[in-house]
Each structure stands twice: as C-alpha cells, then as structure tokens.
Motif scaffolding. Structure first.
Motif, PDB file in Angstrom:
ATOM      1  N   LEU A   5     -31.977  -7.117  -8.077  1.00  0.00           N
ATOM      2  CA  LEU A   5     -31.063  -6.600  -7.296  1.00  0.00           C
ATOM      3  C   LEU A   5     -30.395  -5.360  -7.543  1.00  0.00           C
ATOM      4  O   LEU A   5     -30.104  -4.520  -6.979  1.00  0.00           O
ATOM      5  CB  LEU A   5     -30.245  -7.838  -6.831  1.00  0.00           C
ATOM      6  N   LEU A   6     -30.122  -5.218  -8.867  1.00  0.00           N
ATOM      7  CA  LEU A   6     -29.348  -3.951  -9.460  1.00  0.00           C
ATOM      8  C   LEU A   6     -30.375  -2.894  -9.407  1.00  0.00           C
ATOM      9  O   LEU A   6     -30.022  -1.817  -9.294  1.00  0.00           O
ATOM     10  CB  LEU A   6     -28.927  -4.171 -10.875  1.00  0.00           C
ATOM     11  N   LEU A   7     -31.725  -3.209  -9.574  1.00  0.00           N
ATOM     12  CA  LEU A   7     -32.848  -2.200  -9.465  1.00  0.00           C
ATOM     13  C   LEU A   7     -32.830  -1.737  -8.051  1.00  0.00           C
ATOM     14  O   LEU A   7     -32.712  -0.064  -7.747  1.00  0.00           O
ATOM     15  CB  LEU A   7     -33.999  -2.682  -9.801  1.00  0.00           C
ATOM     16  N   VAL A 110     -23.052  -4.941  -9.159  1.00  0.00           N
ATOM     17  CA  VAL A 110     -23.330  -5.592  -7.880  1.00  0.00           C
ATOM     18  C   VAL A 110     -22.627  -7.034  -7.740  1.00  0.00           C
ATOM     19  O   VAL A 110     -22.715  -7.691  -8.731  1.00  0.00           O
ATOM     20  CB  VAL A 110     -24.949  -5.858  -7.482  1.00  0.00           C
ATOM     21  N   GLN A 111     -21.881  -7.449  -6.584  1.00  0.00           N
ATOM     22  CA  GLN A 111     -21.337  -8.737  -6.537  1.00  0.00           C
ATOM     23  C   GLN A 111     -22.362  -9.501  -5.864  1.00  0.00           C
ATOM     24  O   GLN A 111     -22.844  -9.288  -4.886  1.00  0.00           O
ATOM     25  CB  GLN A 111     -20.241  -8.835  -5.697  1.00  0.00           C
ATOM     26  N   PHE A 112     -22.605 -10.761  -6.649  1.00  0.00           N
ATOM     27  CA  PHE A 112     -23.290 -11.810  -6.143  1.00  0.00           C
ATOM     28  C   PHE A 112     -22.315 -12.971  -6.076  1.00  0.00           C
ATOM     29  O   PHE A 112     -21.535 -13.326  -6.940  1.00  0.00           O
ATOM     30  CB  PHE A 112     -24.541 -12.301  -7.103  1.00  0.00           C
ATOM     31  N   GLY A 113     -22.526 -13.951  -5.087  1.00  0.00           N
ATOM     32  CA  GLY A 113     -21.621 -14.903  -4.863  1.00  0.00           C
ATOM     33  C   GLY A 113     -20.119 -14.680  -4.651  1.00  0.00           C
ATOM     34  O   GLY A 113     -19.956 -13.362  -4.075  1.00  0.00           O
ATOM     35  N   SER A 253     -24.656   0.544   6.782  1.00  0.00           N
ATOM     36  CA  SER A 253     -25.801   0.828   7.775  1.00  0.00           C
ATOM     37  C   SER A 253     -26.638  -0.611   8.038  1.00  0.00           C
ATOM     38  O   SER A 253     -26.619  -1.291   7.150  1.00  0.00           O
ATOM     39  CB  SER A 253     -26.796   1.877   7.446  1.00  0.00           C
ATOM     40  N   LYS A 254     -27.244  -0.655   9.359  1.00  0.00           N
ATOM     41  CA  LYS A 254     -28.033  -1.882   9.546  1.00  0.00           C
ATOM     42  C   LYS A 254     -29.258  -2.179   8.451  1.00  0.00           C
ATOM     43  O   LYS A 254     -29.383  -3.409   8.160  1.00  0.00           O
ATOM     44  CB  LYS A 254     -28.811  -1.864  10.900  1.00  0.00           C
ATOM     45  N   ARG A 255     -29.763  -0.917   8.085  1.00  0.00           N
ATOM     46  CA  ARG A 255     -30.829  -1.171   6.978  1.00  0.00           C
ATOM     47  C   ARG A 255     -30.235  -1.592   5.818  1.00  0.00           C
ATOM     48  O   ARG A 255     -30.796  -2.454   4.973  1.00  0.00           O
ATOM     49  CB  ARG A 255     -31.454   0.225   6.752  1.00  0.00           C
ATOM     50  N   LEU A 256     -29.165  -1.198   5.419  1.00  0.00           N
ATOM     51  CA  LEU A 256     -28.477  -1.421   4.180  1.00  0.00           C
ATOM     52  C   LEU A 256     -27.872  -3.033   4.194  1.00  0.00           C
ATOM     53  O   LEU A 256     -28.141  -3.772   3.260  1.00  0.00           O
ATOM     54  CB  LEU A 256     -27.242  -0.635   3.853  1.00  0.00           C
ATOM     55  N   ILE A 257     -27.516  -3.414   5.457  1.00  0.00           N
ATOM     56  CA  ILE A 257     -27.159  -4.863   5.436  1.00  0.00           C
ATOM     57  C   ILE A 257     -28.488  -5.770   5.308  1.00  0.00           C
ATOM     58  O   ILE A 257     -28.418  -6.651   4.649  1.00  0.00           O
ATOM     59  CB  ILE A 257     -26.636  -5.045   6.889  1.00  0.00           C
ATOM     60  N   ASN A 258     -29.576  -5.416   6.033  1.00  0.00           N
ATOM     61  CA  ASN A 258     -30.783  -5.938   5.809  1.00  0.00           C
ATOM     62  C   ASN A 258     -31.126  -6.122   4.387  1.00  0.00           C
ATOM     63  O   ASN A 258     -31.809  -7.305   4.163  1.00  0.00           O
ATOM     64  CB  ASN A 258     -31.907  -5.328   6.586  1.00  0.00           C
ATOM     65  N   PHE A 260     -29.370  -6.036   1.691  1.00  0.00           N
ATOM     66  CA  PHE A 260     -28.066  -7.128   0.984  1.00  0.00           C
ATOM     67  C   PHE A 260     -28.544  -8.411   1.408  1.00  0.00           C
ATOM     68  O   PHE A 260     -28.619  -9.180   0.528  1.00  0.00           O
ATOM     69  CB  PHE A 260     -26.661  -6.647   1.494  1.00  0.00           C
ATOM     70  N   GLU A 261     -28.635  -8.771   2.722  1.00  0.00           N
ATOM     71  CA  GLU A 261     -28.976 -10.180   2.980  1.00  0.00           C
ATOM     72  C   GLU A 261     -30.306 -10.803   2.288  1.00  0.00           C
ATOM     73  O   GLU A 261     -30.388 -11.918   2.230  1.00  0.00           O
ATOM     74  CB  GLU A 261     -29.059 -10.159   4.739  1.00  0.00           C
ATOM     75  N   THR A 262     -31.390  -9.881   2.394  1.00  0.00           N
ATOM     76  CA  THR A 262     -32.592 -10.461   1.802  1.00  0.00           C
ATOM     77  C   THR A 262     -32.464 -10.834   0.407  1.00  0.00           C
ATOM     78  O   THR A 262     -33.060 -11.639   0.068  1.00  0.00           O
ATOM     79  CB  THR A 262     -33.541  -9.216   2.056  1.00  0.00           C
ATOM     80  N   PHE A 263     -31.699  -9.873  -0.215  1.00  0.00           N
ATOM     81  CA  PHE A 263     -31.589 -10.264  -1.723  1.00  0.00           C
ATOM     82  C   PHE A 263     -30.462 -10.745  -1.918  1.00  0.00           C
ATOM     83  O   PHE A 263     -29.943 -10.896  -3.287  1.00  0.00           O
ATOM     84  CB  PHE A 263     -31.769  -8.730  -2.573  1.00  0.00           C
ATOM     85  N   GLY A 264     -29.539 -11.350  -1.355  1.00  0.00           N
ATOM     86  CA  GLY A 264     -28.142 -12.158  -1.537  1.00  0.00           C
ATOM     87  C   GLY A 264     -27.274 -11.275  -2.173  1.00  0.00           C
ATOM     88  O   GLY A 264     -26.423 -11.903  -3.022  1.00  0.00           O
ATOM     89  N   ILE A 265     -26.952  -9.948  -1.953  1.00  0.00           N
ATOM     90  CA  ILE A 265     -25.890  -9.193  -2.319  1.00  0.00           C
ATOM     91  C   ILE A 265     -24.757  -9.499  -1.514  1.00  0.00           C
ATOM     92  O   ILE A 265     -24.921  -9.063  -0.087  1.00  0.00           O
ATOM     93  CB  ILE A 265     -26.319  -7.536  -2.476  1.00  0.00           C
TER      94      ILE A 265
END
Length: 294
Positions: A5-7, A110-113, A253-258, A260-265
C-alpha cells in the motif's frame, strides 16, 4: 500488505502533475522500493502492473515514472543516496538513517485502521497457556520480512528481561512476506508465536472471528510509524506543492477513493521528523540495553 500500500502511495505522489506542456514532458521519475513491498507478488508482475495502471491513470498530468523493486536493499539505499532515485519506500528505521537526504516537506505515511501510529503485537495461542516471554525460549516465531521495527521491539522486550536477542532466543524465526501468513501459521500451530502490526491482527479477527478465541496478545509496543515514503531533498518544491492538495485532501478524487478502498487505506498523512520519536526512543533503549553507543 502494508508495504504494497505504501508503494501505491509513493506512485501516486511522484506521478502528480507539474505545470508543463506536452512538449516539455520530463523524463520518467525513478522510484525504488524494497522487495517486501510485494507481499507475495512477483517483481515482474508488480512493476508492470503499477507502471501500466498509474501511467494510464495520470497520463493527463504529463508525468510518467519508472519503478524498480530491489532484492538488495543496500543497493536501493546506495542508489537513493547517489541521487539515482528520486523517491524511496522503506521501514522507519532505515528512513531515519536516510533522514538527511529526505525533503523536509516530503515525508509521508499511510493510515491503516483507526490510527496512523499502530502497535506491534507479540501473539501466542491461547491454549498454550503462555504468560511470559521467557516461556517462548527455544520456540518458533513468524514475522514479516519488512518489519525491522517489530524485531527491534521484540529484542528490547527480551533484553529488558535479561534474555538473549531474538536470533539466539528462538529455535527458529520464519521470515514471511505477508503478515496474514504469520497469523495463519500461528493459528494452525506451525509456529509458537508471531509479531504483526495491530491493524493486521484486528483485520484477521474480522475475517475469521475464531482467531479472537484462539490467539492472544502476550506483549505490545507503543504506537509508532512502521514505514514511510520520502522524496529526496532536491526534489522540486513546486511539484510537491502541486500534488499535495490532491493527495492529502479530505475530498479525494473518485479514482483515488477507489484505490484507497481497494487496498484498505484510511488516509495519507504528511509526517515530520518528530513523528518518528517513538521509533527513535525504541532504538535508543535497544542501544542502552545492548551496551551500544547512542
């Protein structure tokens, strides 16, 4: 998963748009990351996937990048020091060592959790009735390949109880690519203990409620940043100023949200040198307990 995710974060940050025309498109920005970032994926698959996806995603930004994953982290650090790479993804301990080369305005995590800073946990099976670290002598341990801070936490716990360092204390230490592998191996009795970040343990309990009944925490670190992303001190400030409103915004943006959601960010944070005080304190405690100079 945290390294992967950090990558993604590093890729997003460095492919942000400078104010250039199509005829002034710069050469690709060179990124470097550790092999631990792959989390069970092949190097070739990761490099191709990220370059295709993000170059297409940000084509209108007039930026491109090249990505290389390094099996030899010393080679990665050397090339970053020499300026052959503009950005780096690494664990907190190495990040602190490279701090003099990191841009003051370009430290990220990056914040997880539910929190940016997370504890490292030493986990054991409930049925083994282990109540002290000393009882793990000559047992087996599993931990992620990228968790230098987690190993440091464990060594400090051992030294505080006048026990040998982890490499001598445990019969075997299984180094695995993914934190979930450590939890699964502990769950099924392949190892006697595991060191993982708190959010990984919490996620595993959500996916498999039986884990909560079978695995328990024997020791915990204080919350700290595990890994970080940084740009070189000579990376242009105008590019940082340009991409940060898009990366750190509360309305991505919508793309960035997608992504984030995909990888749990949960979100991305800019951090400072002060943000690593817990890691530095842990390092100082280790040095003192192990008789090393500060």
């Amino acid at each position: 998963m945290i390294n992967l995710l950090l990558l993604i974060l590093l890729t997003c940050l460095l492919t942000a748009s400078p104010d250039l025309s199509a005829t002034e498109k710069p050469s690709p920005i060179k990124l470097g990351g550790t092999i631990g970032a792959l989390n069970d994926r092949s190097i070739t698959d990761a490099e191709i996937a990220f370059q295709v996806i993000f170059n297409e995603l940000l084509a209108e930004a007039n930026e491109s990048f090249s990505l290389k994953i390094y099996k030899d982290q010393n080679l990665l650090f050397d090339r970053f020091r020499r300026g052959e790479l503009q950005g780096i993804l690494t664990g907190s301990l190495h990040f602190i060592e490279l701090d003099s080369l990191i841009h003051d305005s370009a430290r990220y995590s990056v914040q997880f959790g539910d929190k940016l800073k997370q504890n490292y946990l030493l986990l054991v099976r409930h049925d083994d009735n282990l109540t002290s670290l000393r009882q793990l002598k000559e047992k087996t341990l599993s931990m992620g390949a990228s968790h230098q801070v987690g190993k440091l936490f464990l060594d400090v716990e051992l030294l505080q109880q006048q026990l040998p360092l982890s490499d001598q204390f445990f019969k075997e230490i299984h180094i695995v690519k993914g934190d979930n592998t450590s939890i699964i191996d502990l769950y099924f009795g392949k190892v006697d203990a595991a060191v993982v970040p708190k959010f990984t343990f919490e996620t595993s309990q959500t996916l498999n409620p039986q884990i909560k009944n079978k695995i328990e925490v024997l020791a915990s670190s204080e919350p700290m940043i595990h890994q970080a992303v940084g740009l070189r001190h000579d990376f242009p400030q105008h590019r940082i100023d340009n991409f940060e409103p898009h990366i750190l915004t509360d309305q991505p943006s919508k793309r960035l949200i997608n992504v984030f959601e995909t990888f749990g960010i949960e979100r991305i944070h800019r951090v400072t040198e002060e943000s690593f005080k817990e890691v530095k304190s842990l390092q100082n405690r280790y040095n003192k307990l192990n008789g090393l100079s500060q």
